[in-house]
Design a protein around this motif. Structure first.
Motif, PDB file in Angstrom:
ATOM      1  N   SER A   1    -129.446 -44.286 -70.258  1.00 27.50           N
ATOM      2  CA  SER A   1    -130.444 -43.391 -70.848  1.00 27.50           C
ATOM      3  C   SER A   1    -129.803 -42.064 -71.249  1.00 27.50           C
ATOM      4  CB  SER A   1    -131.572 -43.144 -69.834  1.00 27.50           C
ATOM      5  OG  SER A   1    -132.520 -42.246 -70.367  1.00 27.50           O
ATOM      6  N   GLY A   2    -130.058 -41.685 -72.492  1.00 27.25           N
ATOM      7  CA  GLY A   2    -129.568 -40.403 -72.963  1.00 27.25           C
ATOM      8  C   GLY A   2    -128.119 -40.401 -73.369  1.00 27.25           C
ATOM      9  N   LYS A   3    -127.448 -41.540 -73.305  1.00 27.14           N
ATOM     10  CA  LYS A   3    -126.019 -41.585 -73.616  1.00 27.14           C
ATOM     11  C   LYS A   3    -125.766 -42.723 -74.598  1.00 27.14           C
ATOM     12  CE  LYS A   3    -124.607 -39.932 -69.057  1.00 27.14           C
ATOM     13  NZ  LYS A   3    -125.934 -39.927 -68.455  1.00 27.14           N
ATOM     14  N   THR A   4    -124.855 -42.444 -75.518  1.00 26.88           N
ATOM     15  CA  THR A   4    -124.423 -43.489 -76.433  1.00 26.88           C
ATOM     16  C   THR A   4    -123.021 -43.917 -76.038  1.00 26.88           C
ATOM     17  OG1 THR A   4    -125.727 -42.539 -78.236  1.00 26.88           O
ATOM     18  CG2 THR A   4    -123.960 -44.075 -78.829  1.00 26.88           C
ATOM     19  N   ILE A   5    -122.892 -45.185 -75.681  1.00 29.63           N
ATOM     20  CA  ILE A   5    -121.585 -45.695 -75.256  1.00 29.63           C
ATOM     21  C   ILE A   5    -121.237 -46.911 -76.091  1.00 29.63           C
ATOM     22  CG2 ILE A   5    -121.881 -44.889 -72.876  1.00 29.63           C
ATOM     23  CD1 ILE A   5    -122.347 -47.855 -72.145  1.00 29.63           C
ATOM     24  N   SER A   6    -119.931 -47.186 -76.151  1.00 31.69           N
ATOM     25  CA  SER A   6    -119.440 -48.392 -76.812  1.00 31.69           C
ATOM     26  C   SER A   6    -118.305 -48.955 -75.975  1.00 31.69           C
ATOM     27  CB  SER A   6    -118.944 -48.081 -78.235  1.00 31.69           C
ATOM     28  OG  SER A   6    -120.006 -47.637 -79.041  1.00 31.69           O
ATOM     29  N   LEU A   7    -118.040 -50.255 -76.152  1.00 30.49           N
ATOM     30  CA  LEU A   7    -116.984 -50.913 -75.402  1.00 30.49           C
ATOM     31  C   LEU A   7    -116.021 -51.596 -76.353  1.00 30.49           C
ATOM     32  CD1 LEU A   7    -119.889 -51.601 -73.637  1.00 30.49           C
ATOM     33  CD2 LEU A   7    -118.075 -52.075 -71.974  1.00 30.49           C
ATOM     34  N   GLY A   8    -114.755 -51.662 -75.940  1.00 30.61           N
ATOM     35  CA  GLY A   8    -113.740 -52.380 -76.686  1.00 30.61           C
ATOM     36  C   GLY A   8    -113.089 -53.426 -75.782  1.00 30.61           C
ATOM     37  N   ILE A   9    -112.706 -54.545 -76.370  1.00 25.41           N
ATOM     38  CA  ILE A   9    -112.168 -55.663 -75.579  1.00 25.41           C
ATOM     39  C   ILE A   9    -110.880 -56.160 -76.197  1.00 25.41           C
ATOM     40  CG2 ILE A   9    -112.531 -58.056 -74.847  1.00 25.41           C
ATOM     41  CD1 ILE A   9    -115.476 -57.473 -74.605  1.00 25.41           C
ATOM     42  N   GLY A  10    -109.873 -56.345 -75.349  1.00 29.45           N
ATOM     43  CA  GLY A  10    -108.633 -57.016 -75.740  1.00 29.45           C
ATOM     44  C   GLY A  10    -108.561 -58.351 -75.032  1.00 29.45           C
ATOM     45  N   LEU A  11    -108.380 -59.421 -75.803  1.00 33.32           N
ATOM     46  CA  LEU A  11    -108.444 -60.779 -75.267  1.00 33.32           C
ATOM     47  C   LEU A  11    -107.175 -61.548 -75.628  1.00 33.32           C
ATOM     48  CD1 LEU A  11    -109.944 -63.361 -74.183  1.00 33.32           C
ATOM     49  CD2 LEU A  11    -110.949 -63.556 -76.474  1.00 33.32           C
ATOM     50  N   ALA A  12    -106.662 -62.377 -74.660  1.00 38.55           N
ATOM     51  CA  ALA A  12    -105.511 -63.252 -74.934  1.00 38.55           C
ATOM     52  C   ALA A  12    -105.583 -64.442 -73.988  1.00 38.55           C
ATOM     53  CB  ALA A  12    -104.195 -62.493 -74.754  1.00 38.55           C
ATOM     54  N   TRP A  13    -104.847 -65.502 -74.350  1.00 43.93           N
ATOM     55  CA  TRP A  13    -104.827 -66.705 -73.504  1.00 43.93           C
ATOM     56  C   TRP A  13    -103.446 -67.328 -73.522  1.00 43.93           C
ATOM     57  CZ3 TRP A  13    -108.399 -66.085 -77.537  1.00 43.93           C
ATOM     58  CH2 TRP A  13    -107.979 -66.620 -78.775  1.00 43.93           C
ATOM     59  N   GLY A  14    -103.193 -68.153 -72.506  1.00 46.92           N
ATOM     60  CA  GLY A  14    -101.893 -68.804 -72.393  1.00 46.92           C
ATOM     61  C   GLY A  14    -101.540 -69.077 -70.944  1.00 46.92           C
ATOM     62  N   MET A  15    -100.285 -69.454 -70.719  1.00 49.29           N
ATOM     63  CA  MET A  15     -99.818 -69.782 -69.381  1.00 49.29           C
ATOM     64  C   MET A  15     -99.510 -68.504 -68.613  1.00 49.29           C
ATOM     65  SD  MET A  15    -100.006 -73.042 -69.208  1.00 49.29           S
ATOM     66  CE  MET A  15     -99.211 -73.260 -67.626  1.00 49.29           C
ATOM     67  N   VAL A  16    -100.043 -68.414 -67.421  1.00 52.19           N
ATOM     68  CA  VAL A  16     -99.823 -67.254 -66.558  1.00 52.19           C
ATOM     69  C   VAL A  16     -99.404 -67.750 -65.173  1.00 52.19           C
ATOM     70  CG1 VAL A  16    -101.522 -65.869 -67.793  1.00 52.19           C
ATOM     71  CG2 VAL A  16    -102.223 -67.175 -65.770  1.00 52.19           C
ATOM     72  N   ILE A  17     -98.959 -66.843 -64.332  1.00 54.69           N
ATOM     73  CA  ILE A  17     -98.708 -67.118 -62.916  1.00 54.69           C
ATOM     74  C   ILE A  17     -99.935 -66.631 -62.155  1.00 54.69           C
ATOM     75  CG2 ILE A  17     -97.240 -66.689 -60.930  1.00 54.69           C
ATOM     76  CD1 ILE A  17     -95.930 -68.297 -63.104  1.00 54.69           C
ATOM     77  N   ALA A  18    -100.589 -67.531 -61.445  1.00 51.28           N
ATOM     78  CA  ALA A  18    -101.780 -67.188 -60.667  1.00 51.28           C
ATOM     79  C   ALA A  18    -101.460 -67.341 -59.194  1.00 51.28           C
ATOM     80  CB  ALA A  18    -102.951 -68.092 -61.051  1.00 51.28           C
ATOM     81  N   GLY A  19    -101.896 -66.374 -58.397  1.00 57.11           N
ATOM     82  CA  GLY A  19    -101.653 -66.445 -56.962  1.00 57.11           C
ATOM     83  C   GLY A  19    -102.088 -65.176 -56.278  1.00 57.11           C
ATOM     84  N   CYS A  20    -101.826 -65.118 -54.981  1.00 56.22           N
ATOM     85  CA  CYS A  20    -102.213 -63.967 -54.174  1.00 56.22           C
ATOM     86  C   CYS A  20    -101.065 -62.977 -54.107  1.00 56.22           C
ATOM     87  CB  CYS A  20    -102.601 -64.399 -52.756  1.00 56.22           C
ATOM     88  SG  CYS A  20    -104.199 -65.213 -52.685  1.00 56.22           S
ATOM     89  N   VAL A  21    -101.376 -61.711 -54.264  1.00 56.52           N
ATOM     90  CA  VAL A  21    -100.399 -60.640 -54.115  1.00 56.52           C
ATOM     91  C   VAL A  21    -100.934 -59.663 -53.080  1.00 56.52           C
ATOM     92  CG1 VAL A  21     -99.508 -60.882 -56.457  1.00 56.52           C
ATOM     93  CG2 VAL A  21    -101.409 -59.318 -56.024  1.00 56.52           C
ATOM     94  N   GLY A  22    -100.047 -58.942 -52.464  1.00 55.13           N
ATOM     95  CA  GLY A  22    -100.440 -57.979 -51.445  1.00 55.13           C
ATOM     96  C   GLY A  22     -99.582 -58.135 -50.218  1.00 55.13           C
ATOM     97  N   ASN A  23    -100.140 -57.788 -49.076  1.00 53.78           N
ATOM     98  CA  ASN A  23     -99.415 -57.925 -47.818  1.00 53.78           C
ATOM     99  C   ASN A  23    -100.356 -58.507 -46.778  1.00 53.78           C
ATOM    100  OD1 ASN A  23    -101.127 -55.818 -47.034  1.00 53.78           O
ATOM    101  ND2 ASN A  23     -99.575 -54.241 -47.393  1.00 53.78           N
ATOM    102  N   GLU A  24     -99.936 -58.475 -45.503  1.00 53.68           N
ATOM    103  CA  GLU A  24    -100.728 -59.101 -44.455  1.00 53.68           C
ATOM    104  C   GLU A  24    -102.072 -58.414 -44.266  1.00 53.68           C
ATOM    105  OE1 GLU A  24     -98.364 -59.112 -40.961  1.00 53.68           O
ATOM    106  OE2 GLU A  24     -96.917 -60.590 -41.726  1.00 53.68           O
ATOM    107  N   ASP A  25    -102.167 -57.135 -44.658  1.00 53.86           N
ATOM    108  CA  ASP A  25    -103.418 -56.395 -44.463  1.00 53.86           C
ATOM    109  C   ASP A  25    -104.396 -56.612 -45.599  1.00 53.86           C
ATOM    110  OD1 ASP A  25    -102.443 -55.272 -42.074  1.00 53.86           O
ATOM    111  OD2 ASP A  25    -101.372 -53.715 -43.204  1.00 53.86           O
ATOM    112  N   ARG A  26    -103.890 -56.830 -46.804  1.00 56.27           N
ATOM    113  CA  ARG A  26    -104.800 -56.983 -47.942  1.00 56.27           C
ATOM    114  C   ARG A  26    -104.167 -57.898 -48.981  1.00 56.27           C
ATOM    115  NH1 ARG A  26    -106.186 -54.766 -52.959  1.00 56.27           N
ATOM    116  NH2 ARG A  26    -108.433 -54.694 -53.306  1.00 56.27           N
ATOM    117  N   LEU A  27    -104.907 -58.909 -49.379  1.00 59.36           N
ATOM    118  CA  LEU A  27    -104.466 -59.837 -50.414  1.00 59.36           C
ATOM    119  C   LEU A  27    -105.445 -59.799 -51.578  1.00 59.36           C
ATOM    120  CD1 LEU A  27    -103.365 -63.003 -48.397  1.00 59.36           C
ATOM    121  CD2 LEU A  27    -101.878 -61.438 -49.645  1.00 59.36           C
ATOM    122  N   GLU A  28    -104.918 -60.033 -52.771  1.00 57.71           N
ATOM    123  CA  GLU A  28    -105.761 -60.074 -53.958  1.00 57.71           C
ATOM    124  C   GLU A  28    -105.289 -61.207 -54.846  1.00 57.71           C
ATOM    125  OE1 GLU A  28    -105.343 -57.169 -57.332  1.00 57.71           O
ATOM    126  OE2 GLU A  28    -107.297 -56.510 -56.558  1.00 57.71           O
TER     127      GLU A  28
END
Length: 575
Positions: A482-509
């Motif tokens: 409300s009361g604000k004009t906003i816009s969004l921009g998107i960058g998109l790509a696809w292909g082979m990636v490495i997927a997995g968990c990163v972090g340490n014993e306290d926090r993984l993502e």
């Protein structure tokens, strides 16, 4: 490799299962109930497999009901035994065994029997009795030798007649008293008949080969009346013993025999000594190595996740172990088959429990990583297809995009911090909800933008259309504050990636890394408000939105070669 790392867990699970299986098998190998039952089965198999049997000796001289009826009530005067010894001595047997105890003096007849014993050239063995006390322990029972009970005719060779029962009341193992300095009745007869010392047995199970009628026999009355074929005793061991009903009867580990007279038990023992066909348990060290080896091998070949294959392996391995144990029994050896069978069933159970615990941990990890980033429907699908997701890192084909609120920093300059947080949470929440509705994964919140990934848990033919649908809705979120004009921009790509968990014993993502991710980030930087920018790929041309697109080559920061990109402009006006 760290001990607690996920890659170590399968190995540790198998080692744990093997050690637990080995420990329990070792414990059960000392269980008398299991070992005795297995020994009884082997004896029975050998008994029935042998079929009809006829032994050459010993020949039994039966003190039966007919003899007692004709010669007078029991016990008989000892001059009858003197007469029997004199007759036998003329027939040339190899040895004579008298399965009787002569403990109470008979002043009238003892001299007659003593004379016969001294004049008989054939070796004669009388029975003796040991005074034994049984000391029972958790695993077995020990016999305390308190000496020989007094007996007559000291000059004559003797062997103890004691027949020791196992805890279940059956006779199956021998020697009956391994630590006795006196030989058993059967061993003494063997020694007298062969002029050889009996073999050192150590510990064995009696082999019952043939029924009692497999032994040749005549009655005591027939002996005194010389009613027998000529030469029937020549070169044979003659055993004199009582076989009347309800007298000196013993039950053995071979149920098919029923309760048999003691003289027949001694006959079986003599045959075991002559034939060397008793059953021997494996030495302790051999059983230990066998259990340890089978436990380790079994843990190594079991599937990681128990299932139908595991069941087939258990049935097959159990059958093989059983028949191997039976085959070894025919060669006179008793393998610890019950302990091995229990181990074959236990180790898969341990692995199943470990697999269940590990699966729960994995499900909790997946929920922790994805629960707030994807819809419940997608989360269920991820949990169902968790085996297709590797948290250790793997190559996957995905689509990733970065969406950013254009100019939000300047819009937030004149707002209170609380209002700024409220506004950004509102727009980020709407973007995250849109991604989840279209089957995507919100990978990161980036201040005033998000990074989203599509194609987790698996890439499908419709994924690329879902990506563009989500992007179209996100760039259409302009003006929602409300009361604000906003816009969004998107960058998109696809292909082979490495997927997995990163972090340490306290926090993984859980995240994705690789050129397509970097490219999407660079494309987001050049995307104008309300614009979707992506690398032009003719493979997905049919899946692109119907809106007109512009194709151009651009030089992106950090990428050496120009990139052919497509722009979809002004999609917010199309809403």
């Amino acid at each position: 490799m760290k001990r607690g790392s996920p890659a170590c867990r399968p190995l540790l699970s198998r080692v744990t299962a093997a050690l637990l299986g080995f420990a329990l098998a070792l414990l059960l190998a000392r269980s008398q109930f299991l070992t005795q039952s297995w020994a009884d089965l082997l004896v029975s198999v050998r008994f029935f497999a042998a079929g009809p049997v006829r032994h050459f000796d010993p020949i039994i001289i039966r003190i039966d009901e007919e003899s007692i009826e004709q010669l007078g009530p029991w016990p008989w005067p000892r001059h009858l035994y003197a007469q029997a010894l004199s007759i036998l001595d003329l027939e040339g047997p190899s040895a004579i065994g008298v399965d009787l105890l002569f403990q109470k003096p008979d002043p009238v007849n003892d001299p007659i029997l003593a004379t016969a014993l001294s004049e008989t050239e054939t070796p004669v063995v009388l029975g003796a009795e040991l005074e034994l006390a049984i000391a029972r322990s958790l695993w077995n029972q020990d016999l305390l030798d308190q000496g020989e009970q007094p007996s007559l005719f000291e000059a004559v060779s003797k062997g103890y007649l004691n027949l020791i029962q196992d805890r279940d009341g059956l006779i199956r193992t021998w020697p009956f008293h391994k630590d006795s300095t006196m030989l058993s009745f059967a061993e003494r007869i063997y020694q007298s008949a062969t002029d050889q010392n009996p073999p050192i047995i150590g510990s064995a199970v009696i082999n019952f080969r043939g029924n009692c009628d497999a032994f040749p026999s005549i009655s005591f009355l027939q002996l005194l009346e010389k009613d027998y074929p000529p030469g029937v005793f020549a070169g044979r061991i003659a055993l004199i013993g009582l076989i009347t009903e309800n007298t000196d009867r013993h039950r053995t580990g071979l149920a098919a025999l029923g309760a048999i007279p003691g003289v027949y038990l001694h006959a079986y023992l003599i045959r075991n000594l002559l034939d060397g066909n008793w059953l021997r348990p494996l030495p302790g060290w051999a059983s230990l190595l066998l259990l340890l080896g089978v436990s380790g091998l079994w843990a190594a070949v079991l599937p990681r996740r128990p299932g139908y294959l595991t069941l087939l392996l258990i049935v097959g391995a159990g059958t093989a172990v059983f028949f191997a144990g039976v085959s070894a029994g025919f060669f006179g050896y008793i393998l610890p088959v019950p302990a091995l069978l229990v181990m074959l069933f236990l180790e898969p159970i341990v692995l199943l429990v470990q697999s269940y615990v590990r699966e729960r941990e994995e499900r909790q990890k997946i929920k922790g990583l994805f629960a707030k980033c994807v819809s419940q429907e997608i989360l269920k699908e991820i949990l169902l297809k968790k085996d297709e997701i590797s948290f250790e890192g793997e190559q996957r084909f995905v689509a990733a995009f970065f969406a950013d609120v254009r100019g939000f920093t300047s819009l937030a300059e004149d707002q209170q911090p609380e209002q700024v947080v409220t506004d950004i949470n509102t727009i980020l929440g709407r973007m995250a909800s849109t991604v989840q509705q279209h089957g995507g994964l919100v990978n990161k919140f980036l201040g005033d933008g998000i990074m989203a990934v599509f194609g987790i848990p698996v890439w499908e033919d419709s994924t690329i259309r879902s990506v563009f649908a989500a992007c179209k809705e996100i760039v259409g979120l302009h003006g929602i504050l409300s009361g604000k004009t906003i816009s969004l921009g998107i960058g998109l790509a696809w292909g082979m990636v490495i997927a997995g968990c990163v972090g340490n014993e306290d926090r993984l993502e859980y995240t994705v890394m690789g050129p397509p991710v970097n490219l999407a980030a660079r494309l987001e930087e050049i995307a104008d408000p309300g614009e979707i920018v992506f690398p032009y790929d003719q493979r997905f041309e049919s899946d692109l939105p119907t809106e007109s697109i512009e194709v151009e080559q651009v030089q992106l920061k950090g990428i050496s070669q120009p990139v052919l990109v497509a722009r979809i402009r002004g999609m917010e006006e199309a809403q």
